[in-house]
Design a protein around this motif. Structure first.
Motif, PDB file in Angstrom:
ATOM      1  N   ILE A  78      10.526  12.105  -4.261  1.00 10.60           N
ATOM      2  CA  ILE A  78      10.340  10.649  -4.104  1.00 10.60           C
ATOM      3  C   ILE A  78       9.063  10.450  -3.298  1.00 10.60           C
ATOM      4  O   ILE A  78       8.846  11.132  -2.283  1.00 10.60           O
ATOM      5  N   VAL A  79       8.214   9.546  -3.758  1.00 10.49           N
ATOM      6  CA  VAL A  79       7.002   9.193  -3.019  1.00 10.49           C
ATOM      7  C   VAL A  79       7.166   7.753  -2.542  1.00 10.49           C
ATOM      8  O   VAL A  79       7.455   6.862  -3.340  1.00 10.49           O
ATOM      9  N   SER A  80       6.988   7.539  -1.242  1.00  6.24           N
ATOM     10  CA  SER A  80       7.005   6.179  -0.702  1.00  6.24           C
ATOM     11  C   SER A  80       5.558   5.786  -0.395  1.00  6.24           C
ATOM     12  O   SER A  80       4.985   6.237   0.598  1.00  6.24           O
ATOM     13  N   ASN A  81       4.999   4.973  -1.256  1.00  7.40           N
ATOM     14  CA  ASN A  81       3.610   4.534  -1.046  1.00  7.40           C
ATOM     15  C   ASN A  81       3.515   3.471   0.043  1.00  7.40           C
ATOM     16  O   ASN A  81       2.458   3.265   0.618  1.00  7.40           O
ATOM     17  N   HIS A  82       4.624   2.770   0.266  1.00  8.61           N
ATOM     18  CA  HIS A  82       4.602   1.654   1.225  1.00  8.61           C
ATOM     19  C   HIS A  82       6.008   1.480   1.772  1.00  8.61           C
ATOM     20  O   HIS A  82       6.966   1.366   1.007  1.00  8.61           O
ATOM     21  N   PHE A 142      -3.343  11.391  -3.352  1.00  9.78           N
ATOM     22  CA  PHE A 142      -3.016  10.296  -2.433  1.00  9.78           C
ATOM     23  C   PHE A 142      -4.269   9.746  -1.766  1.00  9.78           C
ATOM     24  O   PHE A 142      -5.182  10.500  -1.408  1.00  9.78           O
ATOM     25  N   LEU A 143      -4.275   8.470  -1.597  1.00 14.14           N
ATOM     26  CA  LEU A 143      -5.418   7.780  -1.006  1.00 14.14           C
ATOM     27  C   LEU A 143      -4.869   6.786   0.013  1.00 14.14           C
ATOM     28  O   LEU A 143      -4.137   5.859  -0.362  1.00 14.14           O
ATOM     29  N   GLU A 144      -5.185   6.986   1.287  1.00 15.44           N
ATOM     30  CA  GLU A 144      -4.690   6.032   2.293  1.00 15.44           C
ATOM     31  C   GLU A 144      -5.336   4.667   2.099  1.00 15.44           C
ATOM     32  O   GLU A 144      -6.535   4.583   1.820  1.00 15.44           O
ATOM     33  N   THR A 145      -4.550   3.614   2.239  1.00 18.35           N
ATOM     34  CA  THR A 145      -5.072   2.243   2.084  1.00 18.35           C
ATOM     35  C   THR A 145      -4.571   1.416   3.263  1.00 18.35           C
ATOM     36  O   THR A 145      -3.911   0.404   3.087  1.00 18.35           O
ATOM     37  N   ARG A 146      -4.907   1.890   4.467  1.00 19.57           N
ATOM     38  CA  ARG A 146      -4.343   1.256   5.675  1.00 19.57           C
ATOM     39  C   ARG A 146      -4.563  -0.253   5.707  1.00 19.57           C
ATOM     40  O   ARG A 146      -5.652  -0.718   5.429  1.00 19.57           O
ATOM     41  N   MET A 147      -3.513  -0.958   6.058  1.00 19.96           N
ATOM     42  CA  MET A 147      -3.482  -2.426   6.164  1.00 19.96           C
ATOM     43  C   MET A 147      -3.595  -3.130   4.814  1.00 19.96           C
ATOM     44  O   MET A 147      -3.767  -4.342   4.759  1.00 19.96           O
ATOM     45  N   VAL A 148      -3.490  -2.396   3.739  1.00 21.25           N
ATOM     46  CA  VAL A 148      -3.371  -3.057   2.429  1.00 21.25           C
ATOM     47  C   VAL A 148      -2.079  -2.546   1.815  1.00 21.25           C
ATOM     48  O   VAL A 148      -2.081  -1.641   1.008  1.00 21.25           O
ATOM     49  N   HIS A 149      -0.953  -2.916   2.335  1.00 23.07           N
ATOM     50  CA  HIS A 149      -0.709  -4.120   3.086  1.00 23.07           C
ATOM     51  C   HIS A 149      -0.254  -3.848   4.533  1.00 23.07           C
ATOM     52  O   HIS A 149      -0.341  -4.729   5.398  1.00 23.07           O
ATOM     53  N   GLN A 167       0.929   0.221  -5.062  1.00 25.01           N
ATOM     54  CA  GLN A 167       1.872  -0.523  -4.188  1.00 25.01           C
ATOM     55  C   GLN A 167       1.529  -2.014  -4.125  1.00 25.01           C
ATOM     56  O   GLN A 167       1.381  -2.619  -5.167  1.00 25.01           O
ATOM     57  N   ASP A 168       1.374  -2.631  -2.970  1.00 24.56           N
ATOM     58  CA  ASP A 168       1.204  -4.093  -2.943  1.00 24.56           C
ATOM     59  C   ASP A 168      -0.111  -4.566  -3.584  1.00 24.56           C
ATOM     60  O   ASP A 168      -0.193  -5.702  -4.078  1.00 24.56           O
ATOM     61  N   ALA A 169      -1.146  -3.741  -3.512  1.00 21.47           N
ATOM     62  CA  ALA A 169      -2.461  -4.173  -4.006  1.00 21.47           C
ATOM     63  C   ALA A 169      -2.407  -4.454  -5.508  1.00 21.47           C
ATOM     64  O   ALA A 169      -1.745  -3.731  -6.259  1.00 21.47           O
ATOM     65  N   PHE A 170      -3.116  -5.472  -5.923  1.00 22.07           N
ATOM     66  CA  PHE A 170      -3.234  -5.889  -7.332  1.00 22.07           C
ATOM     67  C   PHE A 170      -1.909  -6.439  -7.900  1.00 22.07           C
ATOM     68  O   PHE A 170      -1.748  -6.547  -9.107  1.00 22.07           O
ATOM     69  N   GLY A 171      -0.982  -6.765  -6.990  1.00 26.50           N
ATOM     70  CA  GLY A 171       0.310  -7.277  -7.442  1.00 26.50           C
ATOM     71  C   GLY A 171       0.352  -8.793  -7.471  1.00 26.50           C
ATOM     72  O   GLY A 171      -0.637  -9.484  -7.189  1.00 26.50           O
ATOM     73  N   MET A 172       1.511  -9.298  -7.846  1.00 23.79           N
ATOM     74  CA  MET A 172       1.767 -10.742  -7.761  1.00 23.79           C
ATOM     75  C   MET A 172       3.281 -10.947  -7.770  1.00 23.79           C
ATOM     76  O   MET A 172       4.025 -10.081  -8.248  1.00 23.79           O
ATOM     77  N   ASN A 199      -2.073 -15.371   0.135  1.00 28.06           N
ATOM     78  CA  ASN A 199      -0.935 -15.430   1.057  1.00 28.06           C
ATOM     79  C   ASN A 199      -0.586 -14.093   1.697  1.00 28.06           C
ATOM     80  O   ASN A 199       0.137 -14.060   2.698  1.00 28.06           O
ATOM     81  N   ILE A 200      -1.061 -12.992   1.122  1.00 27.96           N
ATOM     82  CA  ILE A 200      -0.651 -11.683   1.643  1.00 27.96           C
ATOM     83  C   ILE A 200      -1.835 -10.801   2.026  1.00 27.96           C
ATOM     84  O   ILE A 200      -1.858 -10.215   3.100  1.00 27.96           O
ATOM     85  N   ILE A 201      -2.808 -10.711   1.178  1.00 30.71           N
ATOM     86  CA  ILE A 201      -3.868  -9.707   1.366  1.00 30.71           C
ATOM     87  C   ILE A 201      -5.067 -10.257   2.138  1.00 30.71           C
ATOM     88  O   ILE A 201      -5.825  -9.505   2.747  1.00 30.71           O
ATOM     89  N   LEU A 202      -5.238 -11.578   2.131  1.00 31.93           N
ATOM     90  CA  LEU A 202      -6.459 -12.201   2.657  1.00 31.93           C
ATOM     91  C   LEU A 202      -6.917 -11.684   4.028  1.00 31.93           C
ATOM     92  O   LEU A 202      -8.095 -11.387   4.204  1.00 31.93           O
ATOM     93  N   PRO A 203      -6.016 -11.562   5.029  1.00 32.04           N
ATOM     94  CA  PRO A 203      -6.528 -11.147   6.347  1.00 32.04           C
ATOM     95  C   PRO A 203      -7.119  -9.744   6.344  1.00 32.04           C
ATOM     96  O   PRO A 203      -7.857  -9.389   7.258  1.00 32.04           O
TER      97      PRO A 203
END
Ligand code: FEO
Length: 401
Positions: A78-82, A142-149, A167-172, A199-203
Motif C-alpha cells: 500500500i502506498v499512502s501519497n497523502h 516517488f516525488l515529494e510535493t511538500r505542502m501540495v497539499h 494525490q490532491d494536485a490536479f483534482g476537483m 479553495n485548497i491549493i492557492l496558498p
C-alpha cells in the motif's frame, strides 16, 4: 449477491477502486456543491499495489471495487501519497484486512500517519524524494510535493505507463460515475478545477510553480494523471498542467471583485458605485453580497483577479459577521497581486473600514487609496467618491497588466 461496486480500468494494469461521495457539501469551509470522489488505484503489477485509500465510511465501497479485480488479501504493497483522512481514514482497517507486506509513505507521511492513528501500531516504510520502488515488472518513482497539499504529500509515478498518481494536485470535488476527463462536460471541468485550486491549493502557489519546474526538470511525461479527487486526466493533461502554471503565477487580469456586507443598504449603495467605477475603468466586475454568496465563490472569482474592494457596515464596533468570515478565509488563502480598497457605512463609531484595511494590508493588497467611510446614508458626493475609487483601482490594475 454480487457487489454493485465495480473497478474501472484506467490502463492495462491500473484500476480505479475509489469511492463516490455524492452527498458531501462541506470541506473545511469549502462548499462542494457537486460532491466528491476519493480515488484509490490498484496497480496489478507483480507486486500488487494499492495507491491511497479512502475516507473511513467508504472502506466497504473501496474493498468491493478491489474485490472486483483481485482478492484484497493478495495486495502486497500500500502506498499512502497523502495522509489527510479523506485518503487515509480507513488505512488501519484496510491494513488489517489486506495484511500487506509493506506500507509506504514519505518520511513526513510516515510520521503523520502514526500521529493521526496514535492507538494503532502502524508499520510504515518511509521513502525518499526520487526513490524508486520495484513492483517486479513495474516501477514506481516517488516525488515529494511538500505542502501540495500537506507537508507529507508526494506523487508516485508509474514509469512504464507514464502514469502520475498526483494525490490532491490536479483534482476537483466532483462526484460522478464518469471517471475520465473526456467523459465530463469541459465547462464543469474548468469550473470545478479552478474552484478546487482557489479553495485548497492557492496558498501553496509558489510551491506549485516549483513543483512544475521539478517535474519538467525530471523530464517526466504523462499519458495519464490520476488525482485523488474527481476525474482522471487522459485527454487534456496539457490543459490542467498549464492551468496550474497560470493559477500558480497569479498574474492579475482585468477583473475586479467587490465583496460587501450591508445592514440597511448604505454599504450596498457604495459597493454598486465602486463597481460602476471599476467597470467604467475597463474591468470585468463581480459584485458579491456575503448575505447571498458563499465564501468558496468569492475566492473562485478572485483567482487571477486584479482588484478587490471590501465593504462592511459596522456592527457593535466590528465588521459584520459574514465579513469577518470572508476576511479570515481570504487571509488564509493568500490571493496575490491585488489592488484593493475598503469602504462602509456606520451609525456612530465606524470601525469596520479600518479593520478591513488592516486585513488587506496583512494580505499585502496594494491600497488604491484611503477607505471610504460614511455616516448613515451616502449622499451623491460620497457615491461619486466611490465611483472614482473604482476608476482609480481599475487604472492601477491596468497599469499592472
Ligand atoms: Fe484530499 Fe489534502 O486531502
Amino acid at each position: 449477491m454480487q457487489s454493485p461496486y465495480k473497478a474501472v480500468k484506467v490502463t492495462e494494469d491500473v484500476w480505479w477502486v475509489g469511492a463516490i461521495d455524492w452527498n458531501i457539501r462541506e470541506f473545511h469551509g469549502y462548499q462542494t456543491r457537486r460532491g466528491s470522489t476519493y480515488n484509490a488505484y490498484l496497480v496489478m503489477a507483480d507486486k500488487i499495489t494499492l495507491i491511497d485509500t479512502v475516507k473511513a465510511p467508504f472502506q466497504g465501497e473501496m474493498l468491493a471495487r478491489i474485490a472486483d479485480v483481485v482478492d484484497p488479501e493478495r495486495i502486497d504493497y500500500i502506498v499512502s501519497n497523502h495522509s489527510e483522512m479523506d485518503h487515509s481514514g480507513c488505512l488501519p482497517e484496510v491494513i488489517a484486512v489486506v495484511k500487506p507486506e509493506k506500507v509506504f509513505a514519505s518520511q513526513v507521511g510516515a510520521r503523520t500517519l502514526r500521529e493521526l492513528f496514535p492507538s494503532e501500531t502502524l508499520e510504515i516504510t518511509a521513502v525518499k524524494d526520487g526513490e524508486n520502488l520495484s513492483l517486479g515488472n513495474r516501477t514506481l518513482a516517488f516525488l515529494e510535493t511538500r505542502m501540495v497539499h500537506w507537508p507529507d504529500s508526494m506523487f508516485a509515478y508509474l514509469k512504464e505507463e507514464e502514469l502520475l498518481f498526483s494525490q490532491d494536485a490536479f483534482g476537483m470535488h466532483y462526484a460522478s460515475l464518469e471517471r475520465f476527463d473526456d467523459q465530463v462536460d469541459p465547462a464543469i471541468l474548468a469550473f470545478e478545477a479552478a474552484t478546487y485550486y482557489a479553495n485548497i491549493i492557492l496558498p501553496y502557489s509558489p510551491l506549485v510553480l516549483k513543483l512544475l519546474e521539478k517535474v519538467a526538470a525530471a523530464g517526466l511525461t504523462f499519458k495519464v494523471v490520476a488525482p485523488d479527487h474527481g476525474p482522471i486526466w487522459r485527454r487534456d493533461i496539457g490543459g490542467i498542467l498549464s492551468s496550474y502554471a497560470k493559477w500558480g503565477a497569479q498574474e492579475p487580469t482585468a477583473k475586479g471583485v467587490v465583496v460587501y456586507g450591508t445592514m440597511w443598504h448604505s454599504t450596498e449603495m457604495m459597493a454598486r458605485a465602486i463597481s460602476e467605477g471599476l467597470s467604467a475603468g475597463g474591468l470585468d466586475v463581480k459584485l458579491m453580497s456575503m448575505e447571498q454568496v458563499h465564501r468558496s465563490d468569492v475566492i473562485y472569482e478572485l483567482l487571477c483577479a486584479g482588484a478587490l474592494a471590501v465593504g462592511s457596515a459596522t456592527l457593535n464596533n466590528q465588521v459584520l459577521p459574514g465579513m469577518a468570515d470572508i476576511l479570515t478565509y481570504l487571509k488564509g488563502l493568500k490571493p496575490k497581486n491585488l489592488v484593493g480598497a475598503a469602504f462602509g457605512s456606520y451609525g456612530w463609531s465606524g470601525e469596520a473600514v479600518g479593520q478591513i484595511e488592516a486585513v488587506l494590508a496583512e494580505m499585502k493588497v496594494e491600497s488604491a487609496g484611503e477607505g471610504i467611510r460614511v455616516k448613515n446614508v451616502p449622499d451623491a458626493a460620497t457615491l461619486t467618491r466611490c465611483y472614482e475609487l473604482g476608476l482609480k483601482m481599475a487604472e492601477k490594475v491596468k497599469g499592472r497588466l
